[in-house]
Scaffold this active site. Structure first.
Site, PDB file in Angstrom:
ATOM      1  N   THR A 179      34.889  54.089  -1.070  1.00  0.00           N
ATOM      2  CA  THR A 179      35.571  55.264  -0.637  1.00  0.00           C
ATOM      3  C   THR A 179      34.865  56.485   0.964  1.00  0.00           C
ATOM      4  O   THR A 179      35.450  56.506   1.884  1.00  0.00           O
ATOM      5  CB  THR A 179      35.718  56.782  -1.334  1.00  0.00           C
ATOM      6  OG1 THR A 179      35.609  55.861  -2.691  1.00  0.00           O
ATOM      7  CG2 THR A 179      36.481  57.545  -1.087  1.00  0.00           C
ATOM      8  N   SER A 228      33.981  49.201  -4.532  1.00  0.00           N
ATOM      9  CA  SER A 228      33.222  48.907  -5.909  1.00  0.00           C
ATOM     10  C   SER A 228      33.388  47.875  -6.888  1.00  0.00           C
ATOM     11  O   SER A 228      33.222  47.778  -6.912  1.00  0.00           O
ATOM     12  CB  SER A 228      32.458  49.825  -5.336  1.00  0.00           C
ATOM     13  OG  SER A 228      32.715  50.476  -6.486  1.00  0.00           O
ATOM     14  N   ASP A 259      33.552  53.275  -8.363  1.00  0.00           N
ATOM     15  CA  ASP A 259      34.179  53.155  -9.493  1.00  0.00           C
ATOM     16  C   ASP A 259      32.558  52.519 -10.442  1.00  0.00           C
ATOM     17  O   ASP A 259      32.317  52.581 -11.459  1.00  0.00           O
ATOM     18  CB  ASP A 259      35.128  52.128  -9.336  1.00  0.00           C
ATOM     19  CG  ASP A 259      36.583  52.251  -8.802  1.00  0.00           C
ATOM     20  OD1 ASP A 259      36.588  53.802  -9.324  1.00  0.00           O
ATOM     21  OD2 ASP A 259      37.749  51.990  -8.326  1.00  0.00           O
TER      22      ASP A 259
END
Length: 341
Positions: free
Chosen positions: A22, A73, A107
């Site tokens: 992100t 991820s 994540d």
């Protein structure tokens, strides 16, 4: 009170290893705070663009950057982790490099941090950083998180603290950190251990130090490994049978993490399947789905040669067991590792 450094005197050299996530994503517009551009195919931000966008980081260190990969991820593989660890070891073996910052998706951030905490062979700072909002979002948290991470990695007090996560002005240990919210900027917490410290005016203030063995203190060596043994996680709920445990064994799992009820409890059917798995040579780790607390050895687990997860979450138990199985399958030795790491 600490203020941003000036340019007097030599600065430490920090390398940023960018892996995507992100922090490098482009949303549809400034109000798209959970749109990361994945489904639309928008190109993520590369390391050069990221470094140009946050010039404040250069006040703390001489900075170089490498784009190791650029994916969310959730898409990372064990092979990606091995590549990352090996590159970090190469960089930190250089006298000219004083620390490494890894930009990463949220994540699986806690898994990568814990993996690196077990395999990096240096006492120099390694700091993982991410963001909960895309780079294009209103009040994006990536820039300040990144500057804080650089400031942390540049500070002499960060040495020999193990791998750390720097998010939302907080410094977390790789062992203690967990993502606890889907979208909030304060998603990363240390429920059982508490934070190592906080960032204030871009300076770290440590309140505790890690007591678990880490980095150069560990027995794990991935330098010559191309992959790791397969370990699967099975989740327990009311009435769960042994179907997925049996499937993991059939798929070739060398280890199973059972994310159990309470203090590692499970149904009779799940217990029977775990017993059968153990008889077939599969290493079994008994943990808890509760998200906090210890699962300590009990007579019912020990007599079955089950390992207990102690304070490890299921994802971190999986990381540790994969590495443990590269050394031994002796349950007593692996239990020692779960105690020490």
């Amino acid at each position: 009170m600490a203020i941003i450094k000036d340019n007097a005197g030599p600065k430490p050299h920090i390398t940023i290893l960018a892996t995507g996530g992100t922090i490098a994503s482009r949303g549809g517009n400034s109000l798209s705070l959970t749109d990361y551009g994945v489904s639309t195919g928008r190109q993520p931000v590369g390391i050069d663009t990221l470094m140009e966008a946050v010039p404040e980081m250069h006040q703390f260190a001489e900075i170089s950057g490498e784009q190791l990969f650029n994916v969310g991820s959730s898409k990372l593989s064990i092979e990606n982790l091995l590549t990352l660890a090996k590159r970090i070891d190469v960089l930190l073996s250089m006298e000219t490099i004083d620390g490494v910052v890894v930009t990463h998706g949220t994540d699986t951030l806690e898994e990568t941090a814990y993996f690196l905490n077990l395999v990096v062979k240096s006492d120099k700072p390694v700091v993982l950083v991410a963001s909960m909002r895309p780079a294009t979002g209103l009040s994006a948290d990536g820039p300040i998180n990144l500057v804080n991470a650089i400031a942390l990695a540049s500070n002499p007090s960060a040495r020999n603290k193990g791998v750390m996560v720097c998010m939302n002005d907080q410094i977390s240990s790789a062992f203690g950190v967990a993502k606890t919210n889907t979208t909030n900027v304060a998603a990363f917490k240390c429920p059982d251990t508490g934070y190592l410290g906080i960032m204030q005016n871009f300076e770290p203030f440590f309140m505790s130090v890690p007591v678990k063995r880490h980095t150069h203190q560990t027995e794990f060596d991935v330098a010559n490994l191309a992959t790791l043994p397969r370990v699967d996680i099975v989740y327990t709920a009311l009435g769960t049978d042994g179907l997925f445990i049996d499937a993991a064994v059939a798929a070739g799992a060398k280890g199973i993490i059972n994310s159990g009820l309470g203090h590692g409890n499970m149904s009779a059917a799940a217990m029977a399947s775990l017993e059968a798995a153990r008889e077939n040579g599969v290493t079994v780790v008994v943990g808890s789905r509760t998200g906090g607390g210890l699962v300590t050895p009990t007579q019912q687990f020990m007599q079955r040669d089950f390992i207990t997860a102690m304070m490890h979450s299921a994802p971190k138990s999986r990381i540790l067991l994969m590495l443990a199985l590269t050394i031994t399958d002796d349950p007593r030795e692996i239990q020692r590792m779960f105690d020490q790491y």
